[in-house]
Design a protein around this motif. Structure first.
Motif, PDB file in Angstrom:
ATOM      1  N   GLU A  34       0.985  -1.278   0.138  1.00 42.25           N
ATOM      2  CA  GLU A  34       0.041  -0.045   0.082  1.00 42.25           C
ATOM      3  C   GLU A  34       0.920   1.236  -0.001  1.00 42.25           C
ATOM      4  O   GLU A  34       1.788   1.257   0.834  1.00 42.25           O
ATOM      5  CB  GLU A  34      -0.927  -0.183   1.177  1.00 42.25           C
ATOM      6  CG  GLU A  34      -1.446   1.264   1.702  1.00 42.25           C
ATOM      7  CD  GLU A  34      -2.607   1.889   0.385  1.00 42.25           C
ATOM      8  OE1 GLU A  34      -3.466   1.177  -0.144  1.00 42.25           O
ATOM      9  OE2 GLU A  34      -2.377   2.849  -0.153  1.00 42.25           O
ATOM     10  N   ARG A  36       0.196   4.390   0.765  1.00 42.61           N
ATOM     11  CA  ARG A  36      -0.087   5.403   1.742  1.00 42.61           C
ATOM     12  C   ARG A  36       0.746   4.616   3.069  1.00 42.61           C
ATOM     13  O   ARG A  36       0.920   3.665   3.127  1.00 42.61           O
ATOM     14  CB  ARG A  36      -1.617   5.316   2.225  1.00 42.61           C
ATOM     15  CG  ARG A  36      -2.381   6.207   1.011  1.00 42.61           C
ATOM     16  CD  ARG A  36      -3.714   6.419   1.470  1.00 42.61           C
ATOM     17  NE  ARG A  36      -4.517   5.352   1.249  1.00 42.61           N
ATOM     18  CZ  ARG A  36      -5.758   5.204   1.934  1.00 42.61           C
ATOM     19  NH1 ARG A  36      -6.217   5.838   2.653  1.00 42.61           N
ATOM     20  NH2 ARG A  36      -6.172   3.748   1.680  1.00 42.61           N
ATOM     21  N   ALA A  53     -22.600   2.975   0.662  1.00 41.91           N
ATOM     22  CA  ALA A  53     -23.700   2.166   0.988  1.00 41.91           C
ATOM     23  C   ALA A  53     -23.267   0.714   0.465  1.00 41.91           C
ATOM     24  O   ALA A  53     -22.680   0.552  -0.332  1.00 41.91           O
ATOM     25  CB  ALA A  53     -25.000   2.693   0.129  1.00 41.91           C
ATOM     26  N   ARG A 108     -16.518   5.675   4.997  1.00 37.73           N
ATOM     27  CA  ARG A 108     -15.242   4.940   4.127  1.00 37.73           C
ATOM     28  C   ARG A 108     -14.165   4.471   5.001  1.00 37.73           C
ATOM     29  O   ARG A 108     -13.769   3.271   4.856  1.00 37.73           O
ATOM     30  CB  ARG A 108     -14.876   5.881   3.057  1.00 37.73           C
ATOM     31  CG  ARG A 108     -13.779   5.155   2.182  1.00 37.73           C
ATOM     32  CD  ARG A 108     -13.268   6.377   1.180  1.00 37.73           C
ATOM     33  NE  ARG A 108     -14.313   6.478   0.191  1.00 37.73           N
ATOM     34  CZ  ARG A 108     -14.207   5.798  -0.748  1.00 37.73           C
ATOM     35  NH1 ARG A 108     -13.504   4.817  -1.164  1.00 37.73           N
ATOM     36  NH2 ARG A 108     -15.201   5.961  -2.012  1.00 37.73           N
ATOM     37  N   CYS A 133       3.877   0.830  -5.826  1.00 38.71           N
ATOM     38  CA  CYS A 133       4.246  -0.130  -6.761  1.00 38.71           C
ATOM     39  C   CYS A 133       4.366   0.904  -7.884  1.00 38.71           C
ATOM     40  O   CYS A 133       3.849   1.591  -8.432  1.00 38.71           O
ATOM     41  CB  CYS A 133       2.869  -1.153  -7.086  1.00 38.71           C
ATOM     42  SG  CYS A 133       3.387  -2.378  -8.313  1.00 38.71           S
ATOM     43  N   ASP A 300     -12.038  -1.147  -8.418  1.00 34.65           N
ATOM     44  CA  ASP A 300     -11.824   0.154  -9.449  1.00 34.65           C
ATOM     45  C   ASP A 300     -10.700   0.180 -10.405  1.00 34.65           C
ATOM     46  O   ASP A 300     -10.855   0.729 -11.449  1.00 34.65           O
ATOM     47  CB  ASP A 300     -11.855   1.493  -8.430  1.00 34.65           C
ATOM     48  CG  ASP A 300     -13.092   1.831  -7.997  1.00 34.65           C
ATOM     49  OD1 ASP A 300     -14.022   1.175  -8.020  1.00 34.65           O
ATOM     50  OD2 ASP A 300     -13.038   3.167  -7.559  1.00 34.65           O
ATOM     51  N   MET A 313     -17.930  -0.287  -4.835  1.00 35.44           N
ATOM     52  CA  MET A 313     -17.361  -1.271  -3.688  1.00 35.44           C
ATOM     53  C   MET A 313     -17.875  -2.574  -3.812  1.00 35.44           C
ATOM     54  O   MET A 313     -17.402  -3.774  -3.928  1.00 35.44           O
ATOM     55  CB  MET A 313     -17.233  -0.584  -2.539  1.00 35.44           C
ATOM     56  CG  MET A 313     -16.882  -1.449  -1.244  1.00 35.44           C
ATOM     57  SD  MET A 313     -17.539  -0.857   0.275  1.00 35.44           S
ATOM     58  CE  MET A 313     -19.087  -0.930  -0.047  1.00 35.44           C
ATOM     59  N   ASN A 314     -19.404  -2.717  -4.025  1.00 36.91           N
ATOM     60  CA  ASN A 314     -20.113  -3.876  -4.148  1.00 36.91           C
ATOM     61  C   ASN A 314     -19.573  -4.586  -4.951  1.00 36.91           C
ATOM     62  O   ASN A 314     -19.388  -5.904  -4.939  1.00 36.91           O
ATOM     63  CB  ASN A 314     -21.576  -3.555  -4.152  1.00 36.91           C
ATOM     64  CG  ASN A 314     -22.151  -2.924  -2.717  1.00 36.91           C
ATOM     65  OD1 ASN A 314     -22.304  -3.849  -1.599  1.00 36.91           O
ATOM     66  ND2 ASN A 314     -22.277  -1.716  -2.716  1.00 36.91           N
TER      67      ASN A 314
HETATM   68  C1  LIG Z   1     -18.385   9.892  -4.255  1.00 34.32           C
HETATM   69  C2  LIG Z   1     -18.557   8.375  -4.275  1.00 34.32           C
HETATM   70  C3  LIG Z   1     -19.287   7.676  -3.682  1.00 34.32           C
HETATM   71  C4  LIG Z   1     -19.316   6.228  -3.741  1.00 34.32           C
HETATM   72  N1  LIG Z   1     -20.277   5.491  -3.243  1.00 34.32           N
HETATM   73  C5  LIG Z   1     -20.239   4.200  -3.065  1.00 34.32           C
HETATM   74  C6  LIG Z   1     -21.305   3.348  -2.440  1.00 34.32           C
HETATM   75  O1  LIG Z   1     -22.249   4.038  -1.852  1.00 34.32           O
HETATM   76  N2  LIG Z   1     -21.221   2.243  -2.606  1.00 34.32           N
HETATM   77  C7  LIG Z   1     -20.141   1.467  -3.277  1.00 34.32           C
HETATM   78  O2  LIG Z   1     -20.404   0.320  -3.370  1.00 34.32           O
HETATM   79  N3  LIG Z   1     -19.385   2.311  -3.893  1.00 34.32           N
HETATM   80  C8  LIG Z   1     -19.119   3.341  -3.908  1.00 34.32           C
HETATM   81  N4  LIG Z   1     -18.178   4.298  -4.813  1.00 34.32           N
HETATM   82  C9  LIG Z   1     -17.091   3.364  -4.987  1.00 34.32           C
HETATM   83  C10 LIG Z   1     -16.132   3.074  -4.292  1.00 34.32           C
HETATM   84  O3  LIG Z   1     -15.830   4.140  -3.361  1.00 34.32           O
HETATM   85  C11 LIG Z   1     -14.898   2.368  -4.945  1.00 34.32           C
HETATM   86  O4  LIG Z   1     -15.490   1.224  -5.841  1.00 34.32           O
HETATM   87  C12 LIG Z   1     -14.214   1.606  -4.024  1.00 34.32           C
HETATM   88  O5  LIG Z   1     -13.563   2.420  -3.158  1.00 34.32           O
HETATM   89  C13 LIG Z   1     -13.180   0.548  -4.778  1.00 34.32           C
HETATM   90  O6  LIG Z   1     -12.253   0.111  -3.928  1.00 34.32           O
HETATM   91  P1  LIG Z   1     -10.829  -0.269  -4.584  1.00 34.32           P
HETATM   92  O7  LIG Z   1     -10.037  -1.039  -3.243  1.00 34.32           O
HETATM   93  O8  LIG Z   1     -10.781  -0.967  -5.582  1.00 34.32           O
HETATM   94  O9  LIG Z   1      -9.984   1.148  -4.795  1.00 34.32           O
HETATM   95  P2  LIG Z   1      -9.539   2.208  -3.713  1.00 34.32           P
HETATM   96  O10 LIG Z   1     -10.766   2.248  -2.733  1.00 34.32           O
HETATM   97  O11 LIG Z   1      -9.490   3.383  -4.813  1.00 34.32           O
HETATM   98  O12 LIG Z   1      -8.222   1.630  -2.954  1.00 34.32           O
HETATM   99  C14 LIG Z   1      -7.058   1.564  -3.822  1.00 34.32           C
HETATM  100  C15 LIG Z   1      -5.718   1.557  -2.869  1.00 34.32           C
HETATM  101  O13 LIG Z   1      -4.704   1.291  -3.508  1.00 34.32           O
HETATM  102  C16 LIG Z   1      -3.759   2.100  -3.102  1.00 34.32           C
HETATM  103  N5  LIG Z   1      -2.819   2.414  -4.147  1.00 34.32           N
HETATM  104  C17 LIG Z   1      -2.999   3.310  -5.203  1.00 34.32           C
HETATM  105  N6  LIG Z   1      -1.816   3.238  -6.183  1.00 34.32           N
HETATM  106  C18 LIG Z   1      -1.118   2.363  -5.504  1.00 34.32           C
HETATM  107  C19 LIG Z   1       0.375   1.863  -5.908  1.00 34.32           C
HETATM  108  N7  LIG Z   1       0.839   2.332  -7.011  1.00 34.32           N
HETATM  109  N8  LIG Z   1       0.973   1.326  -5.116  1.00 34.32           N
HETATM  110  C20 LIG Z   1       0.466   0.900  -3.997  1.00 34.32           C
HETATM  111  N9  LIG Z   1      -1.027   1.074  -3.506  1.00 34.32           N
HETATM  112  C21 LIG Z   1      -1.455   1.957  -4.222  1.00 34.32           C
HETATM  113  C22 LIG Z   1      -4.444   3.398  -2.690  1.00 34.32           C
HETATM  114  O14 LIG Z   1      -3.666   4.331  -1.760  1.00 34.32           O
HETATM  115  C23 LIG Z   1      -5.584   2.925  -1.977  1.00 34.32           C
HETATM  116  O15 LIG Z   1      -5.559   2.610  -0.592  1.00 34.32           O
HETATM  117  C24 LIG Z   1     -18.140   5.752  -4.405  1.00 34.32           C
HETATM  118  C25 LIG Z   1     -17.296   6.456  -5.112  1.00 34.32           C
HETATM  119  C26 LIG Z   1     -17.528   7.838  -5.002  1.00 34.32           C
HETATM  120  C27 LIG Z   1     -16.457   8.649  -5.725  1.00 34.32           C
END
Ligand SMILES: Cc1cc2nc3c(=O)[nH]c(=O)nc-3n(C[C@H](O)[C@H](O)[C@H](O)COP(=O)(O)OP(=O)(O)OC[C@H]3O[C@@H](n4cnc5c(N)ncnc54)[C@H](O)[C@@H]3O)c2cc1C
Length: 454
Positions: A34, A36, A53, A108, A133, A300, A313-314
C-alpha cells in the motif's frame, strides 16, 4: 489442494484488504503493498467520498470474512430515499425495497479500518505500508516498489499478482508482459463537494434514509451519520452557468440553495462548501483484465464507475467472491481461475458501469422531464400488478445477487414496456388509475410468452 501460493496484492483499499483476507484464510501467503502510510490508510486521506452504501452483494463478502457484526455496529440502515420537493415543503419517501430491506451507510475510513485490521491480523497476511508499486513484470511475477519513507527500491517475486490499486491504477498503466492493458479513463464534466450538515440543521432530516434534492445539473444528496449530523454531497458541473466556477462566494451558495434547496440552511454549510475541493468522477473501462495468467485487475482498477447506484465497492467485493468461488471449483489452481476470471466478471461489471452511467444521465438530464416521471410511475404500477415478474431496478441491484448483465436486460425490458405504454396511454390517460391498469394488463397479455418472462 495445490501448495500454498505467494500472492502479492497492490493496494490496501477496500477491495485489496477483502481479497487478501479471503485468500489468506484459504491458506495462501499474501503480501499487501500500500502506497499510503499505515496511519494514513486508517484515516481520511484519500480525498474521496466519506460515505459508502453497502448492499447485498457487498454484504456477502463482509460476512464471508466474519466482519458483519463489527461493520453493523458502525453502519446505519437506510430504508429508502427521501426526495425533497423543489419548494422545500414536501418530502416523498421512496422505499428501496420491502419493509425488511435496507442498505447500510458507513464512513469509508471506518470500513477501510475494519477491513485493514482484520486483514492484518489474518494468519498468512503481511502488510507493507508506504510501498508504492511502480512497475510490474506480469510474465515473471515481479513487482518493483519504492519505499516512500526511505526512498529505497524493492523488488518482489510472487506467484500471482492482483492489482487493487484503484481507478488510477499504476499497475494497469505500467504492467508489462506478453500484452499491455488498454484503458479508457473518462472524466465526467461534473464533480462533487462534500460538506457536513450540523446537528441543528439536520434535526429535520429523518435518519432512516438517504435524502435527495434532485435538481438536474445541480443536485444535493445527504447520508446520515451515527452522531446525527449528515454528510451532504453537492453535485454540479465543473464549469458553465451552473458550475462550481460560479459557486465561489457566500452569495453564490445562498443563491443556489435558495433556488434549489430552500429547506436546507445554506449559512451553516457555506464556509465548508467554499473551502472544500471539487472531486472528480471517473469511469474506467479496460481490457484485458489479466496478463499471462499471473496478473489480474479487480475493483476500481478494472471497472471504476460513477457512484449513482452505489455499486463500485459492492462490485469489487463481488470480484473477490467470484475469485474465491472459482478457486473452490479449480482446486486452488490460480492459473485456471485467471484464465476464466475476465470472461466471467467483465460482462457484469460492464453492465453495472453502464447502468451507473444511465442513472447519472437520468439524474442530471431526465429527472425534470414529465415523460421520465410517467415512465417511472408506470414502472411502479407494473411492479404492483406483477410483483414477481417485474422487480424494480434498484431492488434487483441492491437486494439480489442476480448477475448485473441479467439485471441490465430486465431493466431494459421494463423500460421498453414503459416507453410503449406511455405512447399508448398518453399523459391524459395517466390520470386515471383504471385506464392505466387496463392498458398495462392488455399490453402484458400481448407480450405473453418468452419476451415477457422476467
Ligand atoms: C462519491 C463516491 C461515492 C461512492 N459511493 C459508493 C457506494 O455508496 N457504494 C459502493 O459500493 N461504492 C461507492 N463508491 C465506489 C467506491 O468508492 C469504490 O468502488 C471503491 O473504493 C473501490 O475500492 P478499491 O479498493 O478497488 O479502490 P480504492 O478504494 O481506490 O483503493 C485503492 C488503494 O490502492 C492504493 N494504491 C494506489 N496506487 C498504488 C500503488 N501504485 N502502489 C500501492 N498502493 C497503491 C491506494 O492508496 C488505495 O489504498 C463511491 C465512489 C465515489 C467517488
Amino acid at each position: 489442494m495445490k501448495r500454498p501460493q505467494h500472492i502479492a496484492i497492490v493496494g490496501a483499499g477496500l477491495v485489496g484488504c477483502m481479497l487478501a483476507t479471503l485468500l489468506a484464510r484459504r491458506g495462501h501467503m499474501v503480501s499487501v503493498f500500500e502506497k499510503r502510510e499505515e496511519s494514513a490508510t486508517l484515516t481520511n486521506s484519500t480525498g474521496r467520498s466519506t460515505h459508502l452504501a453497502i448492499s447485498a452483494r457487498g454484504w456477502r463478502a463482509i460476512e464471508a470474512i466474519d466482519a458483519g457484526p463489527e461493520v453493523l455496529r458502525s453502519a446505519l440502515p437506510l430504508k429508502g430515499r427521501r426526495i425533497h420537493s423543489a419548494n422545500g415543503m414536501e418530502q416523498i419517501f421512496q422505499p428501496y425495497g420491502d419493509d425488511e430491506q435496507a442498505i447500510f451507510a458507513i464512513h469509508r475510513n471506518v470500513l477501510n479500518r475494519i477491513l485493514a485490521r482484520i486483514c492484518a491480523s489474518t494468519a498468512g497476511v503481511t502488510m507493507h505500508f508506504s510501498h508504492q508499486c511502480m512497475h510490474v513484470d506480469a510474465s515473471g511475477g515481479v513487482l518493483e516498489l519504492t519505499n516512500s519513507l526511505t526512498g529505497e527500491g524493492l523488488t518482489v517475486q510472487a506467484d500471482y499478482i492482483f492489482a487493487a490499486d484503484g481507478a488510477f491504477s499504476k499497475v494497469r498503466e505500467r504492467a508489462t508482459g506478453s500484452t499491455r492493458i488498454r484503458s479508457a479513463v473518462q472524466f465526467e464534466s461534473f464533480g462533487y463537494k462534500e460538506v457536513t450538515i450540523p446537528v441543528a440543521t439536520a434535526a429535520s432530516l429523518e435518519p432512516d434514509a438517504m435524502h435527495a434534492w434532485p435538481r438536474g445539473e445541480v443536485s444535493l444528496f445527504a447520508f446520515p451519520n451515527p452522531d446525527r449530523t449528515f454528510t451532504a454531497t453537492l453535485l454540479a458541473p465543473f464549469k458553465g452557468p451552473n458550475g462550481f466556477t460560479n459557486i465561489c462566494t457566500a452569495e453564490d451558495v445562498e443563491r443556489v440553495f435558495a433556488q434549489r434547496f430552500p429547506d436546507v440552511a445554506a449559512g451553516q454549510l457555506c464556509a465548508e462548501l467554499l473551502a472544500n475541493p471539487v472531486n472528480s468522477l471517473v469511469t474506467v473501462r479496460c481490457t484485458p483484465w489479466t496478463i499471462d495468467g499471473r496478473l489480474a485487475l479487480l475493483g476500481d482498477a478494472a471497472h471504476a464507475m460513477v457512484p449513482f447506484l452505489g455499486q463500485g465497492m459492492n462490485a469489487g467485493f463481488e470480484d473477490c467472491m467470484a475469485i474465491t468461488e472459482m478457486l473452490d471449483q479449480h482446486d486452488e489452481d490460480f492459473r485456471a481461475v485467471l484464465s476464466r476470471y475476465e470472461q466471467l466478471r467483465k460482462p457484469h461489471c460492464d453492465a453495472v458501469t453502464t447502468m451507473s452511467a444511465n442513472t447519472f444521465d437520468e439524474l442530471t438530464k431526465q429527472v425534470a422531464s414529465a415523460h421520465f416521471h410517467l415512465k417511472k410511475q408506470l414502472e411502479r404500477t407494473i411492479h404492483r400488478l406483477y410483483p414477481e415478474r417485474f422487480v424494480p431496478p434498484y431492488e434487483l441491484i441492491a437486494f439480489t445477487h442476480v448477475p448485473y448483465a441479467e439485471v441490465q436486460r430486465r431493466i431494459e425490458q421494463l423500460d421498453n414496456i414503459a416507453e410503449e405504454l406511455v405512447r399508448r396511454i398518453g399523459p391524459q390517460g395517466m390520470q386515471d388509475e383504471n385506464t392505466v391498469e387496463h392498458h398495462i394488463q392488455t399490453y402484458i397479455t400481448e407480450l405473453t410468452g418468452d419476451a415477457c418472462e422476467a
